[in-house]
Design a protein around this motif. Structure first.
Motif, PDB file in Angstrom:
ATOM      1  N   PRO A  38      -4.070   0.884  -3.083  1.00  0.00           N
ATOM      2  CA  PRO A  38      -4.432   2.028  -2.236  1.00  0.00           C
ATOM      3  C   PRO A  38      -4.117   1.790  -0.750  1.00  0.00           C
ATOM      4  N   PHE A  39      -3.948   2.882  -0.055  1.00  0.00           N
ATOM      5  CA  PHE A  39      -3.450   2.927   1.315  1.00  0.00           C
ATOM      6  C   PHE A  39      -4.112   1.892   2.243  1.00  0.00           C
ATOM      7  N   PRO A  80       0.836  -1.204   0.000  1.00  0.00           N
ATOM      8  CA  PRO A  80       0.000   0.000   0.000  1.00  0.00           C
ATOM      9  C   PRO A  80       0.872   1.256   0.000  1.00  0.00           C
ATOM     10  N   ALA A  81       0.244   2.389  -0.143  1.00  0.00           N
ATOM     11  CA  ALA A  81       0.959   3.660  -0.118  1.00  0.00           C
ATOM     12  C   ALA A  81       1.856   3.696   1.109  1.00  0.00           C
ATOM     13  N   TRP A  93     -11.743   3.032  -8.624  1.00  0.00           N
ATOM     14  CA  TRP A  93     -10.860   3.702  -9.591  1.00  0.00           C
ATOM     15  C   TRP A  93      -9.588   2.901  -9.777  1.00  0.00           C
ATOM     16  N   TRP A  94      -9.066   2.393  -8.673  1.00  0.00           N
ATOM     17  CA  TRP A  94      -7.833   1.613  -8.773  1.00  0.00           C
ATOM     18  C   TRP A  94      -8.080   0.387  -9.648  1.00  0.00           C
ATOM     19  N   GLU A  97     -12.615   4.591  -3.741  1.00  0.00           N
ATOM     20  CA  GLU A  97     -11.186   4.665  -4.080  1.00  0.00           C
ATOM     21  C   GLU A  97     -10.748   3.398  -4.824  1.00  0.00           C
ATOM     22  N   ALA A  98     -11.182   2.264  -4.295  1.00  0.00           N
ATOM     23  CA  ALA A  98     -10.765   0.998  -4.897  1.00  0.00           C
ATOM     24  C   ALA A  98     -11.383   0.788  -6.282  1.00  0.00           C
ATOM     25  N   SER A 116     -11.629  -4.394  -2.737  1.00  0.00           N
ATOM     26  CA  SER A 116     -10.191  -4.672  -2.704  1.00  0.00           C
ATOM     27  C   SER A 116      -9.918  -6.166  -2.898  1.00  0.00           C
ATOM     28  N   SER A 132      -6.072  -0.654   1.642  1.00  0.00           N
ATOM     29  CA  SER A 132      -6.646  -1.866   1.049  1.00  0.00           C
ATOM     30  C   SER A 132      -5.791  -3.123   1.148  1.00  0.00           C
ATOM     31  N   SER A 177       6.321   1.927  -1.361  1.00  0.00           N
ATOM     32  CA  SER A 177       5.884   2.134  -2.748  1.00  0.00           C
ATOM     33  C   SER A 177       6.852   3.062  -3.478  1.00  0.00           C
TER      34      SER A 177
END
Lengths: 83, 302, 384, 183
Positions: B70-71, B46-47, C97-98, C94-95, C68, B73, B51
């Motif tokens: 993402p951070f 993650p971030a 878009w990822w 957010e996920a 996720s 996830s 990374s």
């Protein structure tokens, strides 16, 4: 389709230019223990038992961990020329 | 399991010329991860500093398969990878490599979720005790009294003990580790890889920039954290809780080095008064009492 | 070809999703309950528990984790499914878009529901529309049969276009309504939907040191990737959708004909545009108006992404384009805004209605279409 | 506006009484006959005991708005007609079917509670009348056959209640049929 990356040296450039101090190994003192190789965060120290150590100055950032962990103080941190 | 240094794999999983700061403790951890599981692991990152240290695409300074995510996830993404591997019949470990922010704070929900449902992942929290990637802001894993840019007079709250939280989830394997003790970390990674279900390793990784530390002292300070008792090496393996060497001997308080030796190397603790140091020592003692009580209470495998 | 043993049954929209997912044989399913989506994942977990579906069912602690998990699974080569609604979709935003920018071909059912506050579980389209700029393919079903068909098609569309796809079904109106559904035999579905290629968009495997997502050395690499994903891949997806629909028709025996459905439009002077379940009611209103010799037609938007630009540009030949939106933005409805932007001649009337679950029936359509044609409305009209 | 060739039905019951299931079972039974039918729930949160509605359409078109006034209004609990004006839910000329022992000229009375008790259809203190009333509607309207309803029962009822429900459904259907013939 996806922009992928592959492992390669110099992913952040020639990081040897970051260096202020340069580790210099006094091979006559070196006891071939491998600790500098083990702890080097950059993988710039190559070592095989019996061959002693070699430092890749193109990428060594000069952190000095190798000198600090060396049990026989066989590595000196020498100022880079021009510093 | 013991091993000789010269028997460790020589293949480089951290490549020269990467984007880590000089003296980064986390990179030592990544190297050991590569040595232990480099051919078996798929990393979810993650971030975090991790990374960034990979360097710039299309190159990578870390030679393992990596999905950057993402951070918050990571634990969930790794769960998905592990479930996909299981379903597709692929051998290998879904490994998370996350910082203390991505683990103790923003990622806590996905982490707790993965631990509770016993997802088959190896989660490594590399703990440099603040948000170093964004420039040294406090995390819940920052120790009490430490300076950060968001705790300019020192953090007032104590450090969240994520490893204990994971053990209290009843995870099959939880351990602490330190980059100063690569043999211990290596063994714990290998042990984690043998176990089905959720594995968590809390890895102490000094950060020269954020700790206001001479980069040469990264390993030394990590070792002092253990020798002063400020960082305790233990593992919780299938219900059995035990101290690991060298922390084992530091159960005896008199064997520990003075806490001051650990603090004085770090600018983030430079402002501490004698009284504040004494309070920190009391807190460390309380932590030891907890750990010793746990190792007594859970002295048998379940 | 032997005659297919089609099973005629009646299912709720949510069960139609679950049955279609089961027949698509996904490897990984992860979802978090939220009204009115919950019965999709309840049914799927029942299929898995009973051994009727050989998938890994992951009970997650949030929608963010759900997205996720399916993202990670899809990147590792699995066929993966999730479902959500309203606040759940916002929580996983957010996920999503990822996932799109990773070209992860996940399929998600979105049971469209009002975004609060106040709390409201009824239908509205604002939730699914938040995906519109991300690269997701977005379809909206009109009835339960189409929910079933779109869900099955979604796996093939997503995996061929290498983009995630959302299948929208109106909360309660479709999710909890029981309607006739024809279920094709499994062997036909297998023929239509072969197993997924696990090496696209990448092969994520231990021992294969490939990295996705580290910082770019040149931001133009990133920019090109974005353009390729959210613009070019969307355009390619249009062809994929047509092809998949054609194959579905050939193998399963039912097809829909692309991004939009035209209804009595060829001889119409004015045209209604809408999306989702209420199109059924709008069509009845069109029929009723035609019986009174008012030549009106309808274009149903089946896919909002890729945007049906070619089809929408044909709307310029009509005098008035009456666009119904079950969503609201500070500029009017999303469909209204996008259709206005695509047209140069026609006069566009944007009617925002049915938001927050307000019921809008045949009579409401009949009256508002009539008023729009008469010229009683200018620009944006709120018909609540 | 022209009349549609769709029959619309409203079920009125109390939350937990199974009005939605009754409508679903009828939609399923209609589908077995190849008819277009849809059961729509009340588009709202249910609370146990509160008066809830469920909707059924049978005919040529599927629609996705709720039904305000129906051709048939089926009341699962007779006390509801004392509580609210049930006739607000019927179109002019609508047929009302009410679970009650009490006779009145404006509805078809079906004593579904007694039928349910007779076959032991009591769950958690509630008499389960929903499918009996569904069958009564089928009989009164003539829109769905008893055979299709019997086929549909196992789809909507836990296995151990299927036999009792089928017996009750048959009885409810026959009683309703007789009442309509007499009426």
């Amino acid at each position: 389709m996806l922009p992928l990356s592959k492992p390669a040296p110099a992913s952040a450039g020639i990081t040897g230019t970051w260096r202020t101090y340069k580790p210099v190994v006094n091979l006559s003192k070196c006891i071939d223990c491998g600790l500098c190789w083990l702890y080097c965060p950059e993988s710039v120290i190559d070592w095989e038992k019996g061959t002693k150590v070699r430092i890749d100055y193109d990428f060594c950032k000069g952190c000095g961990i190798c000198a600090d962990v060396c049990p026989v103080k066989a590595i000196d941190m020498v100022p880079e020329a021009g510093v | 399991m013991s091993f000789r240094i010269d028997q460790l794999p020589k293949k480089k999983y951290v490549l020269p010329g990467n984007a880590a700061c000089a003296g980064c403790g986390m990179m030592i951890g990544l190297k050991i991860l590569g040595m232990a599981l480099g051919e078996e692991a798929t990393l979810t990152i993650p971030a975090s500093c991790a990374s960034v240290v990979q360097g710039l695409a299309p190159k990578s300074g870390v030679a393992m398969p990596i999905l950057n995510v993402p951070f918050a996830s990571a634990a969930a993404v790794a769960t998905g990878i592990a479930e996909a591997f299981k379903s597709l019949g692929i051998k290998g470990h879904a490994v998370v490599w996350a910082g203390d922010g991505g683990t103790a704070d923003i990622g806590m929900a996905t982490l707790s979720g993965a631990a509770e449902r016993n997802s088959n992942i190896i989660y490594i929290m590399y703990d440099n005790e603040a948000y170093m990637n964004t420039g040294i802001q406090r995390s819940s894993s920052t120790p009490r009294a430490a300076w950060t840019t968001t705790t300019p007079t020192g953090k007032r709250e104590r450090k969240k003990d994520v490893a204990l939280l994971m053990a209290m989830h009843g995870a099959p394997y939880v351990a602490t580790a330190s980059i100063a003790y690569p043999q211990d970390f290596y063994r714990k990674l290998k042990r984690a890889a043998e176990i089905d279900g959720f594995k968590f390793i809390h890895l102490h990784t000094p950060c020269p920039l954020g700790w206001r530390l001479n980069p040469a002292k990264t390993v030394e300070v990590a070792k002092l954290a253990v020798e002063t008792g400020a960082w305790i090496l233990w593992e919780y393996d299938n219900g059995r809780f035990k101290l690991n060497p060298p922390s084992t001997i530091y159960a005896d308080k008199t064997k520990r080095k003075p806490l001051r030796d650990y603090l004085k190397l770090q600018g983030r603790f430079a402002h501490l008064s004698e009284e504040e140091i004494r309070l920190l020592e009391e807190e460390i003692e309380a932590k030891w009492n907890t750990i010793l009580a746990l190792s007594k209470a859970f002295s048998q495998s379940q | 070809m032997k005659t297919l043993a089609v099973q005629k049954t009646a299912l709720t929209g949510n069960y139609a999703v679950a049955y279609a997912v089961k027949m698509a044989k996904p490897h990984v399913i992860a979802a978090y309950p939220i009204t009115p989506q919950t019965s999709i994942v309840e049914k799927l977990s029942e299929f898995v528990e009973k051994g009727e579906l050989n998938a890994r069912f992951v009970n997650v602690e949030s929608e963010f984790a759900g997205m996720s998990v399916v993202y990670g699974a899809a990147m590792a080569g699995a066929r993966a499914f999730t479902a959500t609604s309203s606040h759940g979709l916002l929580y996983m935003y957010e996920a999503t878009w990822w996932a799109a920018l990773s070209r992860a071909p996940v399929v998600m059912a979105v049971v469209t529901r009002t975004i609060g506050p106040p709390w409201n579980i009824h239908v509205e389209h604002n939730d699914i529309l938040v995906l519109r700029d991300s690269g997701w393919i977005i379809a909206m079903a009109e009835n339960v049969q189409e929910v079933f068909d779109l869900t099955l098609q979604a796996f093939k569309i997503a995996e061929t276009a290498v983009l995630p796809m959302a299948v929208g079904l109106d909360g309660f109106v479709l999710s909890h309504s029981t309607e006739p559904v024809e279920i094709p035999p499994q062997e036909a579905v297998d023929k239509f939907l072969p197993p997924r290629r696990p090496d696209v968009p990448l092969l994520l495997r231990p021992g294969e040191p490939v990295v996705f997502g580290n910082l770019p050395s040149d931001n133009r690499i990133h920019a090109r990737h974005k353009i390729a994903t959210v613009y070019e891949a969307q355009r390619e997806a249009k062809k994929v959708i047509d092809q998949v629909d054609w194959e579905y028709g050939k193998i399963i025996g039912r097809n829909y004909g692309g991004l939009v459905e035209w209804y009595k439009a060829s001889d119409a002077k004015n045209i209604v545009v809408c999306m989702g379940a209420w199109c059924s009611d709008a069509k009845q209103a069109v029929d009723a108006l035609r019986k009174r010799s008012i030549p009106v037609g309808l274009m149903r938007v089946r896919f909002l992404r890729p945007f049906p630009l070619e089809e929408v540009s044909q709307l310029d030949q009509y005098e008035k384009v009456i666009v119904y939106d079950r969503d609201i933005t500070p500029l009017g409805g999303v469909l209204g805004i996008e259709i206005k932007a695509a047209l140069s001649k026609a006069s566009v009337i944007n009617i925002v209605a049915g938001i927050a679950g307000v019921d809008f029936d045949v009579q409401n359509f009949y009256e508002t279409i009539q008023k729009a044609i008469e010229g009683s409305y200018k620009g944006i009209e709120f018909a609540i | 506006m022209s009349k549609l060739l769709v029959y619309e039905v409203i079920f009125l019951g109390r939350g937990g009484q199974g009005a939605v299931t009754a409508a679903q079972l009828l939609a399923y039974a209609a589908a077995l006959e190849g008819k277009k039918a849809q059961a729509l729930p009340e588009f709202g949160a249910e609370r146990r005991g509160a008066i809830v509605r469920a909707y059924l359409r049978i005919g040529e078109a599927l629609l996705h708005s709720s039904i305000k006034r129906a051709d048939y209004v089926v009341v699962l609990d007779g006390r509801i007609i004392e509580q609210i004006d049930v006739r607000q839910y019927g179109k002019p000329g609508a047929v009302y079917i009410v679970n009650t022992k009490t006779q009145a000229d404006w509805y078809v009375p079906i004593d579904a509670t007694s039928i349910a008790l007779k076959y032991g259809l009591v769950v958690a203190g509630w008499t389960v009348v929903n499918l009996i009333m569904a069958a009564a509607f089928a009989a009164v309207s003539g829109l769905i056959s008893l055979e299709s309803i019997i086929k549909a029962v196992p789809e909507y009822v836990p296995r151990k209640y299927v036999d009792a429900n089928v017996k009750a459904v048959i009885e409810g259907y026959e009683i309703a049929k007789r009442l309509v013939k007499v009426g």
